[in-house]
Write a protein that holds these residues in place. Structure first.
Motif, PDB file in Angstrom:
ATOM      1  N   ARG A 197       0.698  -1.156   0.091  1.00 19.08           N
ATOM      2  CA  ARG A 197      -0.038  -0.106  -0.118  1.00 19.08           C
ATOM      3  C   ARG A 197       0.717   1.249   0.129  1.00 19.08           C
ATOM      4  O   ARG A 197       0.454   2.271  -0.685  1.00 19.08           O
ATOM      5  CB  ARG A 197      -0.868   0.110   1.257  1.00 19.08           C
ATOM      6  CG  ARG A 197      -2.146  -0.939   0.844  1.00 19.08           C
ATOM      7  CD  ARG A 197      -3.332  -0.604   2.219  1.00 19.08           C
ATOM      8  NE  ARG A 197      -2.793  -0.550   3.300  1.00 19.08           N
ATOM      9  CZ  ARG A 197      -2.485  -1.607   4.343  1.00 19.08           C
ATOM     10  NH1 ARG A 197      -2.858  -2.829   4.099  1.00 19.08           N
ATOM     11  NH2 ARG A 197      -2.328  -1.035   5.444  1.00 19.08           N
ATOM     12  N   ILE A 198       2.109   1.275   0.705  1.00 15.62           N
ATOM     13  CA  ILE A 198       2.751   2.584   0.761  1.00 15.62           C
ATOM     14  C   ILE A 198       3.511   2.537  -0.685  1.00 15.62           C
ATOM     15  O   ILE A 198       3.494   4.007  -1.131  1.00 15.62           O
ATOM     16  CB  ILE A 198       4.061   2.289   1.964  1.00 15.62           C
ATOM     17  CG1 ILE A 198       3.197   2.208   3.267  1.00 15.62           C
ATOM     18  CG2 ILE A 198       5.049   3.236   1.859  1.00 15.62           C
ATOM     19  CD1 ILE A 198       4.205   2.185   4.442  1.00 15.62           C
ATOM     20  N   ILE A 199       4.042   1.666  -1.448  1.00 16.40           N
ATOM     21  CA  ILE A 199       4.709   1.806  -2.325  1.00 16.40           C
ATOM     22  C   ILE A 199       3.516   1.898  -3.553  1.00 16.40           C
ATOM     23  O   ILE A 199       3.912   2.914  -4.356  1.00 16.40           O
ATOM     24  CB  ILE A 199       5.262   0.390  -2.906  1.00 16.40           C
ATOM     25  CG1 ILE A 199       6.719   0.127  -2.010  1.00 16.40           C
ATOM     26  CG2 ILE A 199       5.826   0.339  -4.493  1.00 16.40           C
ATOM     27  CD1 ILE A 199       7.586   1.258  -1.849  1.00 16.40           C
ATOM     28  N   GLU A 200       2.362   1.448  -3.512  1.00 19.29           N
ATOM     29  CA  GLU A 200       1.364   1.927  -4.361  1.00 19.29           C
ATOM     30  C   GLU A 200       0.988   3.384  -4.376  1.00 19.29           C
ATOM     31  O   GLU A 200       0.636   4.085  -5.349  1.00 19.29           O
ATOM     32  CB  GLU A 200       0.058   1.082  -4.226  1.00 19.29           C
ATOM     33  CG  GLU A 200      -0.994   1.554  -5.281  1.00 19.29           C
ATOM     34  CD  GLU A 200      -2.199   0.324  -4.857  1.00 19.29           C
ATOM     35  OE1 GLU A 200      -2.669  -0.123  -5.934  1.00 19.29           O
ATOM     36  OE2 GLU A 200      -2.623  -0.019  -3.782  1.00 19.29           O
ATOM     37  N   ALA A 201       0.871   4.058  -3.012  1.00 20.12           N
ATOM     38  CA  ALA A 201       0.524   5.270  -2.908  1.00 20.12           C
ATOM     39  C   ALA A 201       1.636   6.019  -3.411  1.00 20.12           C
ATOM     40  O   ALA A 201       1.283   7.385  -4.199  1.00 20.12           O
ATOM     41  CB  ALA A 201       0.436   5.739  -1.350  1.00 20.12           C
ATOM     42  N   LYS A 202       2.940   5.753  -3.536  1.00 22.86           N
ATOM     43  CA  LYS A 202       4.041   6.519  -4.129  1.00 22.86           C
ATOM     44  C   LYS A 202       3.667   6.513  -5.417  1.00 22.86           C
ATOM     45  O   LYS A 202       4.258   7.493  -6.064  1.00 22.86           O
ATOM     46  CB  LYS A 202       5.397   6.017  -3.373  1.00 22.86           C
ATOM     47  CG  LYS A 202       5.785   6.426  -1.967  1.00 22.86           C
ATOM     48  CD  LYS A 202       7.018   5.902  -1.557  1.00 22.86           C
ATOM     49  CE  LYS A 202       7.251   6.296  -0.094  1.00 22.86           C
ATOM     50  NZ  LYS A 202       8.771   5.946  -0.036  1.00 22.86           N
ATOM     51  N   GLY A 203       3.635   5.554  -5.876  1.00 23.58           N
ATOM     52  CA  GLY A 203       3.452   5.298  -7.499  1.00 23.58           C
ATOM     53  C   GLY A 203       2.330   6.041  -8.005  1.00 23.58           C
ATOM     54  O   GLY A 203       2.558   6.679  -9.171  1.00 23.58           O
TER      55      GLY A 203
END
Length: 162
Positions: free
Chosen positions: A144-150
């Motif tokens: 979820r953290i990486i997806e939000a950054k993406g």
């Protein structure tokens, strides 16, 4: 290729719509107005002929040579409205959008899970789908953290992706 399209159109008659999408390049720019008529002549529905936009994904990962080849083969004057990016005289690509439209959970050939189908070099490894259930990986805090950054294009390989 024409016979392949005709074969696909047979599926349209079984309530499985077939679409023809053209992404403009310098080679087909003059044919955009003919797309609907061409598709109809093949047996398709003219309203299912779509003119897309042309992009160059992950320019931050491409070499100068790869970008040069892309411009030589695809881009010409007069097609700016059909591009998902702008560029300067040095062919530096700048995305027209600030948000990502491509994020989708992707399992690579080796089981690595990433947030983007354009992560061809597997820069992200958010889990191994061969070892861990995909649902567990996708629902993880790390994912979820990486997806939000993406989504906000905050990852290095997202820079100017279009």
């Amino acid at each position: 290729m024409k016979s392949n399209v005709i074969d696909l159109l047979k599926a349209d008659k079984l309530n499985k719509p077939v679409y023809l999408k053209m992404n403009p390049t310098k080679h087909n720019l003059g044919e955009l107005n003919e797309l609907s008529g061409f598709f109809e002549k093949l047996g398709g529905k003219p309203e299912n002929a779509i003119i897309g936009t042309t992009g160059f994904n992950l320019p931050a990962e491409a070499s100068k040579e790869e970008i040069e080849i892309f411009f030589d083969n695809v881009v010409s004057e007069g097609m700016d409205e059909h591009l998902r990016f702008t560029y300067d005289c040095n062919k530096n690509i700048i995305s027209k959008s600030t948000k990502c439209s491509f994020l989708v959970p992707t399992i690579k050939w080796d089981g690595k899970v990433t947030i983007c189908c354009h992560d061809q070099l597997s820069r992200l490894n958010l889990g191994d789908a061969f070892q861990t259930p995909l649902k567990e990986i996708i629902e993880s805090r790390k994912y979820r953290i990486i997806e939000a950054k993406g989504k906000r294009r905050m990852l290095a390989f997202c820079k100017n992706c279009n």
